[in-house]
Scaffold this motif. Structure first.
Motif, short mmCIF file in Angstrom:
data_model
loop_
_atom_site.label_atom_id
_atom_site.label_comp_id
_atom_site.label_asym_id
_atom_site.label_seq_id
_atom_site.Cartn_x
_atom_site.Cartn_y
_atom_site.Cartn_z
N TYR A 164 0.82 -1.21 0.00
CA TYR A 164 0.00 0.00 0.00
C TYR A 164 0.85 1.26 0.00
N SER A 217 -6.51 -4.25 -3.50
CA SER A 217 -6.06 -5.38 -2.69
C SER A 217 -5.84 -6.61 -3.56
N THR A 223 -5.87 -10.86 0.22
CA THR A 223 -7.05 -11.70 0.44
C THR A 223 -8.02 -11.04 1.42
N GLY A 224 -7.59 -9.99 2.10
CA GLY A 224 -8.44 -9.37 3.11
C GLY A 224 -8.42 -10.11 4.44
N LEU A 227 -4.82 -8.86 8.18
CA LEU A 227 -4.89 -8.15 9.45
C LEU A 227 -5.74 -8.90 10.48
P1 ADP Z 1 -5.27 -7.44 2.20
O1 ADP Z 1 -5.01 -8.87 1.85
O2 ADP Z 1 -6.37 -6.82 1.39
O3 ADP Z 1 -4.04 -6.62 2.28
P2 ADP Z 1 -5.45 -7.11 5.11
O4 ADP Z 1 -6.37 -7.77 6.08
O5 ADP Z 1 -4.00 -7.35 5.28
O6 ADP Z 1 -5.95 -7.56 3.67
O7 ADP Z 1 -5.74 -5.55 5.13
C1 ADP Z 1 -7.09 -5.09 5.04
C2 ADP Z 1 -7.16 -3.75 4.32
O8 ADP Z 1 -6.54 -2.74 5.15
C3 ADP Z 1 -6.40 -3.70 3.00
O9 ADP Z 1 -7.18 -4.19 1.93
C4 ADP Z 1 -6.11 -2.21 2.89
O10 ADP Z 1 -7.23 -1.54 2.37
C5 ADP Z 1 -5.91 -1.76 4.33
N1 ADP Z 1 -4.47 -1.70 4.71
C6 ADP Z 1 -3.76 -2.66 5.38
N2 ADP Z 1 -2.49 -2.27 5.60
C7 ADP Z 1 -2.39 -1.02 5.07
C8 ADP Z 1 -1.31 -0.06 4.97
N3 ADP Z 1 -0.09 -0.31 5.47
N4 ADP Z 1 -1.59 1.12 4.35
C9 ADP Z 1 -2.82 1.39 3.84
N5 ADP Z 1 -3.86 0.52 3.90
C10 ADP Z 1 -3.65 -0.66 4.50
#
Ligand code: ADP
Length: 274
Positions: A164, A217, A223-224, A227
């Protein structure tokens, strides 16, 4: 139009009415709704690449006399297959962190090793975008926990920081020991100069399958679930993960986890908790 464009199809939801003769109907309903949403999300997420693969294989058959088209479709099939593989892997990881007690085989895990592993995992993606990764404060600090789960958590944070962020920015990983009433903690902060996250989205990004921009993403292989995995790992280790972010400026995700020595001392003082 592109005959191969795969539209998002929502999984049909059976309208099942669950009658429960218990006092706390609202809470039971909420839990059931969360479970149903999750199953619907999983089937939707699985159907998208499977649908694309099916259409692409038909296209390959129709284009058998056009080698260039065949190659193009095959390339796209490979991308969809990779997406499917990482989704299944993340679902397995999520179910593991939800079901396994990480402290059953806890050990002191060196932070410099975790950081090196996380940076290796992102080296290729960071290289193509000319993103510099730098780490500090990681020497001589260890966390008390499950090595595999801790590596998955930190790996996801560093991967997101790279994914990101625009080209030619910096991703920093800083570790330090902080004292806390229950014993020392290790704080690991992953900072990027990327797109940032709005206050509204900050509340939801730790939910399974929640993405601010699903197209972005997906484009980076997301994959969402990343986190959600990080949050589970932090909580089951007796720690936490927090986020600070400013839209358009960048984000910092901070993990706070029990320090190895402190956790061991605590276990020795209360041997029955070991
Ligand atoms: P993904 O597989 O989509 O990265 P995550 O669960 O890791 O899924 O993250 C969920 C969402 O949080 C991401 O789709 C993104 O929109 C946002 N996100 C996560 N980390 C960051 C970051 N470092 N900077 C900006 N947005 C982020």
């Amino acid at each position: 139009g592109d005959a191969l464009a795969v539209s998002a199809r929502v999984a049909p939801l059976g309208s099942r009415l669950v009658l429960l003769l218990v006092e706390d109907l609202t809470e039971a309903r909420r839990i059931e709704a969360v479970r149903r949403d999750f199953v619907a999300n999983v089937s939707h997420e699985l159907k998208t690449p499977v649908g694309a693969l099916s259409l692409l294989s038909e296209a390959v058959m129709d284009a058998s006399d056009d080698p260039e088209a065949v190659e193009r479709f095959a390339g796209r099939m490979q991308i969809e297959a990779t997406r499917l593989t990482s989704l299944v892997q993340e679902l397995i990881d999520l179910s593991r962190v939800q079901n396994d007690d990480p402290l059953e085989d806890a050990e002191p895990v060196r932070v410099d090793e975790l950081v090196a592993e996380a940076m290796d995992r992102c080296r290729h993606a960071a290289g193509t975008k000319q993103i510099t990764m730098a780490a500090g404060g990681t020497a001589d600090v260890s966390i008390w926990g499950n090595r595999g789960q801790l590596a998955a958590a930190l790996g996801n944070l560093v991967e997101n920081a790279v994914n990101y962020s625009p080209a030619r920015t910096r991703v920093g990983i800083a570790a330090r020991r902080v004292s806390a009433p229950g014993g020392d903690l290790i704080e690991i902060a992953v900072t990027d100069q990327g797109i940032g996250i709005s206050d509204k989205d900050k509340e939801r990004i730790f939910e399974r399958f929640y993405r601010v921009d699903p197209a972005r993403s997906r484009a980076t292989g997301g994959t969402g679930l990343g986190l959600a995995i990080v949050k589970h790992v932090a909580a089951s280790h007796g720690g936490e993960v927090t986020v600070w972010s400013s839209e358009g400026q960048g984000s910092t995700f901070t993990l706070r986890l029990p320090e190895a020595g402190a956790a061991r001392d605590r276990a020795q003082q209360h041997p029955d908790l070991d």
